[in-house]
Scaffold this motif. Structure first.
Motif, mmCIF file in Angstrom:
data_model
loop_
_atom_site.group_PDB
_atom_site.id
_atom_site.type_symbol
_atom_site.label_atom_id
_atom_site.label_comp_id
_atom_site.label_asym_id
_atom_site.label_seq_id
_atom_site.Cartn_x
_atom_site.Cartn_y
_atom_site.Cartn_z
ATOM 1 N N TYR A 34 -3.818 -13.368 -8.278
ATOM 2 C CA TYR A 34 -4.049 -12.084 -8.850
ATOM 3 C C TYR A 34 -4.950 -12.420 -10.252
ATOM 4 C CZ TYR A 34 -5.041 -7.219 -9.740
ATOM 5 O OH TYR A 34 -5.844 -6.079 -9.798
ATOM 6 N N TYR A 76 -0.241 -7.015 -1.451
ATOM 7 C CA TYR A 76 0.277 -7.369 -2.746
ATOM 8 C C TYR A 76 1.431 -7.256 -3.480
ATOM 9 C CZ TYR A 76 -3.369 -10.491 -4.577
ATOM 10 O OH TYR A 76 -4.292 -11.521 -4.945
ATOM 11 N N VAL A 77 1.703 -6.067 -3.431
ATOM 12 C CA VAL A 77 2.886 -5.390 -3.879
ATOM 13 C C VAL A 77 4.186 -5.916 -3.096
ATOM 14 C CG1 VAL A 77 4.435 -3.426 -4.285
ATOM 15 C CG2 VAL A 77 2.139 -3.191 -4.799
ATOM 16 N N CYS A 116 -7.764 -5.785 -5.967
ATOM 17 C CA CYS A 116 -7.426 -5.319 -4.404
ATOM 18 C C CYS A 116 -8.714 -4.289 -4.063
ATOM 19 C CB CYS A 116 -6.161 -4.624 -4.685
ATOM 20 S SG CYS A 116 -4.636 -5.345 -4.702
ATOM 21 N N SER A 117 -9.154 -3.349 -4.597
ATOM 22 C CA SER A 117 -10.027 -2.644 -4.252
ATOM 23 C C SER A 117 -11.374 -3.386 -3.811
ATOM 24 C CB SER A 117 -10.233 -1.464 -5.157
ATOM 25 O OG SER A 117 -10.475 -1.955 -6.408
ATOM 26 N N LYS A 135 -10.278 1.070 -9.847
ATOM 27 C CA LYS A 135 -9.285 0.014 -9.840
ATOM 28 C C LYS A 135 -7.803 0.578 -10.152
ATOM 29 C CE LYS A 135 -10.330 -0.272 -14.950
ATOM 30 N NZ LYS A 135 -10.575 -1.080 -16.082
ATOM 31 N N ARG A 168 -3.217 -3.227 -1.094
ATOM 32 C CA ARG A 168 -2.491 -3.148 -2.409
ATOM 33 C C ARG A 168 -0.838 -3.321 -1.828
ATOM 34 N NH1 ARG A 168 -5.763 1.706 -4.633
ATOM 35 N NH2 ARG A 168 -6.912 0.336 -6.044
#
Lengths: 110, 530
Positions: free
Chosen positions: B168, B134-135, B116-117, B110, B131
């Motif tokens: 999230y 998401y970012v 995400c993972s 994490k 990731r």
């Protein structure tokens, strides 16, 4: 073959032999869990003790061994493990396989 | 002076230092949790506990009075890391089917919460990609901006950043962490084959060794990120779902059903989110258009009793099914299984809301039980060939948010005033022009229809609320009436019918100019809110 693969094979081999070892010990005489652990540790087949308990329970559920409660001179009663008839039969089977395996390796190593 | 804790392990009393107690408790609690609900699980833990007690008493006999943290650590090292014990049990289930792939948070890899993972493991893609998405999503500028209605009421912005942030957080809360070896298998969807075993055990080993190197440091931390007990329990109970037994999984029908379930689940997800989004949009749109929250409209109608429950039940009956289908969809597609009570609770809440809506609705609508209407024809005298009509409002007419429909025969006008929770509706009777011959007497037909609990009540309401007018020379003044919280609408509909000769010119002067022509040449049709 990478390191993890080797580790994997090693742990699989050890697992199989460990079950065989437990049956062999109990074949000679009934034993408490701590006695079993002592013998297995002396023989250097187990490193940590915690893993033995799931194994014993599994073998019990497979009908290979059984236990009875015995009063102890100090502290609460303890479990006394012994081999069942089925366990004895399986042990004979395993003895045979073991012998075969050893012979195979002997032949191959010559 | 140091605090010690007296405990009894396997009926043997021990005195432990606080640190020693804590690390022992973490260890045993974890095992209990792992083996809870497993066949003979308590037997295994009891055995381990018994052995720990044995080892402890051996060592305390040697002279130690208070069991120190180091001694507990020594004994726990003898017993072995939790992962190894659990792996032994997981291995025992080798003959059982691989666990169904489920969405977990991968707390071993994490950054924040392992969402995400976990997603990466579930969809079998590189975690870096997830990731990145998401970012990027988090820092996307506020792309959707509904600023059409910016007459000083602010802007309506959907920010992608907030959306991703909220999603999230939601996933962090809803998705359980993969804590046990079993759950880690399920997270990767890897069968308990050599490959899966190898992959997971390698990770375990890595962590075990890194912990060993840390061991010299301060007190031993819980082996893993801890989560509330209920979470782990929940995932155990669901992993024992009978529908995922081996026979089912090998069956071709299982695959077909699974595909079907995912398809239906996706439909549920899409449609329910569409409903929720459109509800939000619709509610905010009416907010912009009418400058009031839609539920405030309830206050404008003369329901009996408290409108609060009617509003609440109304909203719940709409929103709950949407939420329910969202939940159902996520269960079907992602196998996220919440507590079984979630669905049942939602269903009964919806049922209660529906019943509440029917009860409060029928109770509230008591004022609308009977309908009655009155009619009166009043002869008028026309002094010129032109008749002017002034529609008088109490307040100045706002040239926004009105509705008007007019052609050469009918004229309707009304608008919203007031803001937020106290809207005020200004309405005029519908004007209708009927052409007749020169010989007939010009007249105005006053019509009023109203509702009430009973026939006389309805008739009384219709009579008192019938439209009035005043004729001064060639100017006809018609006042408006207001609908608001204190003076709500009881269903009254009224109209004025002007019976005039064919060549009479009729012009509305106030507040919006409109000529009733002789032909269909001109038609005003302005709907407000623009």
């Amino acid at each position: 073959m990478n390191q993890t693969n080797i580790e994997n094979i090693k742990s699989q081999m050890r697992r199989g032999v460990l079950e065989y070892c437990i049956l062999s010990i109990l074949d000679k005489s009934d034993a408490y869990a701590s006695e079993l652990i002592g013998k297995l540790k002396d023989a250097r087949i187990i490193v940590v003790e915690g893993t033995l308990y799931p194994l014993l329970t599994r073998q019990k559920n497979q009908g290979l061994l059984t236990y009875r409660w015995e009063e102890s001179t100090q502290g609460p009663p303890r479990k006394y493990y012994s081999l069942t008839d089925k366990g004895r039969a399986v042990l004979l089977e395993m003895d045979k396989v073991w012998k075969e395996l050893v012979e195979t390796l002997d032949i191959l190593r010559k | 002076m140091k605090k010690v804790i007296k405990v009894s392990i396997n009926k043997i009393p021990f005195t432990l230092s606080e640190e020693a107690y804590n690390s022992l408790k973490v260890y045993l609690d974890h095992l209990r949790r792992y083996y809870s609900g497993k066949e003979d699980g308590s037997e295994i833990v009891d055995g381990i506990e018994e052995r720990i007690a044995e080892l402890l008493s051996e060592r305390t006999l040697a002279g130690e009075h208070v069991v120190s943290k180091d001694l507990v650590q020594e004994i726990l090292d003898i017993m072995g890391p939790l992962e190894m014990i659990e792996e032994e049990s997981a291995h025992a289930d080798h003959s059982y089917p691989p666990p169904p792939k489920r969405l977990y948070r991968d707390v071993d890899h994490k950054v924040l919460g392992g969402v995400c993972s976990g997603l990466a493991a579930y969809f079998n893609i590189d975690v870096v990609i997830v990731r990145l998405i998401y970012v990027v999503g988090l820092f996307l500028p506020s792309v959707i901006r509904l600023s059409r209605f910016t007459h000083g009421w602010g802007t309506f912005t959907i920010s992608f950043g907030w959306f991703f942030f909220a999603v999230y957080l939601l996933m962090w809360i809803l998705i359980p962490a993969a804590l046990t070896v079993e759950e880690k298998y399920a997270m990767h969807g890897a069968p308990l084959s050599a490959r899966g075993l190898q992959r997971v055990s390698r990770e375990d080993r890595m962590r075990t060794s890194s912990r060993a190197s840390r061991r010299s440091g301060a007190s031993r931390r819980p082996a893993r990120t801890t989560r509330p007990v209920s979470d782990t329990r929940r995932s155990y109970s669901s992993s024992r779902q009978p529908s995922y037994r081996s026979s089912d999984r090998n069956n071709g029908w299982y695959v077909v059903l699974r595909v079907l379930a995912v398809f239906v689940g996706l439909l549920f997800l899409i449609s329910s989110s569409a409903v929720l989004i459109s509800l939000v949009v619709a509610f905010s749109a009416t907010g912009f258009a009418l400058n009031l929250f839609p539920t405030a409209l309830f206050d404008l109608v003369a329901f009996t009793g408290n409108v609060f429950w009617l509003k609440t039940c109304g909203i719940l009956t709409i929103i709950l099914p949407a939420l329910g289908f969202l939940y159902l969809g996520s269960v079907l597609v992602f196998n996220i299984r919440g507590h079984k009570w979630i669905g049942i609770t939602m269903f009964f809440m919806w049922l209660a809301a529906l019943i509440g809506l029917v009860v409060t609705g029928t109770h509230g609508a008591a004022n609308f039980r009977r309908h009655a209407s009155v009619e009166e024809r009043i002869p008028i005298e026309l002094t010129s060939d032109t008749l002017f009509i002034d529609l008088d409002a109490r307040e100045d007419f706002l040239f926004e948010r009105y509705w008007i429909e007019a052609d050469n025969a009918v004229y309707k006008l009304g608008w919203f005033e007031g803001k937020g929770k106290n809207p005020n509706v200004v309405v005029f009777p519908t004007l209708t022009v009927v052409r007749q011959s020169e010989q007939e007497t010009p007249s105005i037909l006053v019509k009023s229809g109203s509702f009430g609990r009973s026939e006389p009540e309805a008739r009384h309401a219709a009579k008192t609320q019938r439209p009035v007018f005043e004729l001064n020379g060639n100017v006809l003044s018609i006042p408006s009436w207001q609908i608001n919280k204190t003076d709500p609408w009881d269903g009254n509909l009224s109209s004025l019918k002007l019976y005039v000769p064919a060549d009479q010119i009729i012009i509305v002067r106030k507040p919006i100019y409109h000529e009733f022509g002789k032909s269909n040449s001109r038609k005003i049709s302005i709907k407000g809110f623009d």
